[in-house]
Design an enzyme around this catalytic site. Structure first.
Site, PDB file in Angstrom:
ATOM      1  N   ARG A   1      16.787  12.016  -0.460  1.00  0.00           N
ATOM      2  CA  ARG A   1      16.894  10.530  -0.573  1.00  0.00           C
ATOM      3  C   ARG A   1      16.089   9.950  -1.797  1.00  0.00           C
ATOM      4  NH1 ARG A   1      18.615  11.512   3.905  1.00  0.00           N
ATOM      5  NH2 ARG A   1      16.996  12.945   3.589  1.00  0.00           N
ATOM      6  N   THR A   2      14.635  10.370  -1.767  1.00  0.00           N
ATOM      7  CA  THR A   2      13.589   9.926  -2.614  1.00  0.00           C
ATOM      8  C   THR A   2      14.087  10.124  -4.137  1.00  0.00           C
ATOM      9  OG1 THR A   2      12.203  10.330  -0.922  1.00  0.00           O
ATOM     10  CG2 THR A   2      11.332   9.739  -3.149  1.00  0.00           C
TER      11      THR A   2
ATOM     12  N   LYS B   1       4.036  28.584 -13.845  1.00  0.00           N
ATOM     13  CA  LYS B   1       3.104  29.300 -14.789  1.00  0.00           C
ATOM     14  C   LYS B   1       1.772  29.025 -14.683  1.00  0.00           C
ATOM     15  CE  LYS B   1       6.743  29.149 -18.384  1.00  0.00           C
ATOM     16  NZ  LYS B   1       7.029  28.567 -19.580  1.00  0.00           N
TER      17      LYS B   1
ATOM     18  N   ARG C   1       6.504  13.799  -6.681  1.00  0.00           N
ATOM     19  CA  ARG C   1       6.474  14.202  -5.237  1.00  0.00           C
ATOM     20  C   ARG C   1       5.792  15.749  -5.276  1.00  0.00           C
ATOM     21  NH1 ARG C   1      10.370  14.397  -0.257  1.00  0.00           N
ATOM     22  NH2 ARG C   1       9.832  12.229  -0.378  1.00  0.00           N
TER      23      ARG C   1
ATOM     24  N   HIS D   1       3.391   7.863   1.361  1.00  0.00           N
ATOM     25  CA  HIS D   1       4.661   7.853   0.931  1.00  0.00           C
ATOM     26  C   HIS D   1       5.079   6.388   0.522  1.00  0.00           C
ATOM     27  CE1 HIS D   1       8.657   8.708  -0.299  1.00  0.00           C
ATOM     28  NE2 HIS D   1       9.021   9.440   0.803  1.00  0.00           N
TER      29      HIS D   1
END
Ligand code: NCD
Length: 305
Positions: free
Chosen positions: A52-53, A81, A102, A130
Site C-alpha cells: 500500500r505505502t 554492497k 522505508r 509511520h
C-alpha cells in the site's frame, strides 16, 4: 533547506488541517491537479516490504503528472554492497526531487534527511513511526466522523511494534477530548514513551486486555496485525498471533456508528465476515492514502495549484 516529514508532529494541527483540505479538493477535482508535478520525480526507496505505502506513493505521483523511480527491497539497492543511507540519499538527490523512504532501522529516514538536499518522507522506520499512514488515518477519521476531537479510540493488537499506532496516538494527542483504550496482551503493550506522553498531557487512557469489554464504549476501533518481522523468536509470535480476532459477534457489542480501521495488511485479526459490515472502513482508508500523499507531495515540493 528542504522540508521533511519524519514524524506526524512535524506538522502543526493547522498545517494538518490544510493538508486534509487539499486532499479533499484533490479527490473532488482530480483534473485540476493532473499536471501539478509535470517533470518532477519521486524516488521510492524501500528497504522493507510494502504494498500500500509504496504503490499509493507511486500512484499519487503519477496522478500529479510526475514520474517515479526507486527500489522495493534492500537487496536490489546498493545497501546490499554496504552503502549508508546518508550516501544513498545524496546520490538520489541528483536524480529525484523528493524521496519516500522505508527502512527496518528506527531513525534511518532521519539520518538520511540530515544529508538530503530534497524532501525526505518517512514511509515507516522499523517499529518506530509511520507518519504518512497517520495522515491517512486522520483523513479517514475526519471524513467519516466530521471531526478529529472528542473520540474514544481503541487501539488493539501489537501496540509494542506497531509503528502506525505510535504515530497515530502522538498525532491524536493534540486534539481535545480524546480518550485512548489501549487493548493488547501484556507482552505487546505500547512503549513507555507513548504512555509518558499521554500522562504528561493529562489525556485519559486505559491499558486493557479484553476487546469484548472495551467494545461498547468505542467510537473508533483501530486493529493491527502482530508484527511478525519484529519478534526475536517465532514461538512468541505464534503464541500472540491470534490473540484478537474481530468477528461479527464482537461487532454486535459495538456502537452503531463505531468505525473499524486497520492500516493493512490484515492477517487473522479481522475475520472476512466483518468486511461487509458498513462500519468496516479499512479498504476505504487505503483509498484516502493516495489523496493525502498527493497533498503531501504538493506541500513538500511547494507546488501551488
Ligand atoms: C503498516 C506498516 O507498514 O507499518 N502497513 C502499512 O503501511 N499500511 C502496518 C503493518 O505492516 O502492519
Amino acid at each position: 533547506m528542504p522540508r521533511h516529514l519524519l514524524n506526524p508532529m512535524d506538522f502543526s494541527v493547522e498545517e494538518l488541517d490544510k493538508l486534509m483540505d487539499l486532499a479533499g479538493d484533490i479527490e473532488r477535482n482530480p483534473d485540476k491537479y493532473a499536471h501539478a508535478c509535470d517533470r518532477k520525480i519521486l524516488a521510492t526507496c524501500f528497504y522493507e516490504p510494502s504494498t500500500r505505502t509504496r504503490l499509493s506513493f507511486e500512484s499519487a505521483m503519477y496522478h500529479l503528472g510526475g514520474h517515479v523511480l526507486g527500489f522495493s527491497s534492500a537487496n536490489s539497492s546498493s545497501a546490499a554492497k554496504g552503502e549508508s543511507v546518508s550516501d544513498t540519499i545524496r546520490m538520489i538527490g541528483c536524480y529525484a526531487d523528493i524521496c519516500a523512504m522505508r527502512h527496518p532501522k528506527e531513525g534511518a529516514p532521519l539520518v538520511a534527511s540530515e544529508k538530503a538536499e530534497i524532501p525526505v518522507i518517512n514511509a515507516g522506520d522499523g517499529g518506530h513511526q509511520h507518519p504518512t499512514q497517520t495522515l491517512t488515518d486522520l483523513l479517514t477519521i475526519r471524513s467519516t466522523k466530521g471531526h478529529l476531537d472528542h473520540q474514544t479510540i481503541g487501539l488493539c493488537g501489537d501496540l509494542k511494534f506497531g509503528r502506525t499506532v505510535h504515530s497515530l496516538i502522538e498525532a491524536l494527542s493534540r486534539y481535545e477530548g480524546m480518550h485512548f483504550v489501549l487493548i493488547s496482551p501484556p507482552e505487546l503493550r505500547v512503549p513507555e514513551y507513548i504512555t509518558d506522553l499521554l500522562k504528561e498531557k493529562n489525556i485519559p487512557f486505559e491499558e486493557v486486555i479484553s476487546l469484548d469489554e472495551a467494545m461498547p464504549q468505542l467510537d473508533i476501533l483501530y486493529m493491527t496485525r502482530v508484527q511478525r518481522e519484529r519478534f526475536f523468536n517465532e514461538e512468541d509470535y505464534i503464541r500472540m498471533k491470534d490473540f484478537y480476532i474481530l468477528n461479527n459477534d464482537k461487532m454486535a457489542l459495538a456502537k452503531e456508528d463505531m468505525i473499524v480501521m486497520h492500516p493493512l495488511p490484515r492477517v487473522n485479526e479481522i475475520a472476512l465476515e466483518v468486511d461487509s459490515d458498513p462500519r468496516a472502513l479499512y479498504f476505504k482508508q487505503a483509498q484516502y492514502g493516495m489523496y493525502i500523499r498527493m497533498a503531501l507531495i504538493l506541500t513538500l515540493l511547494e507546488v501551488e495549484v
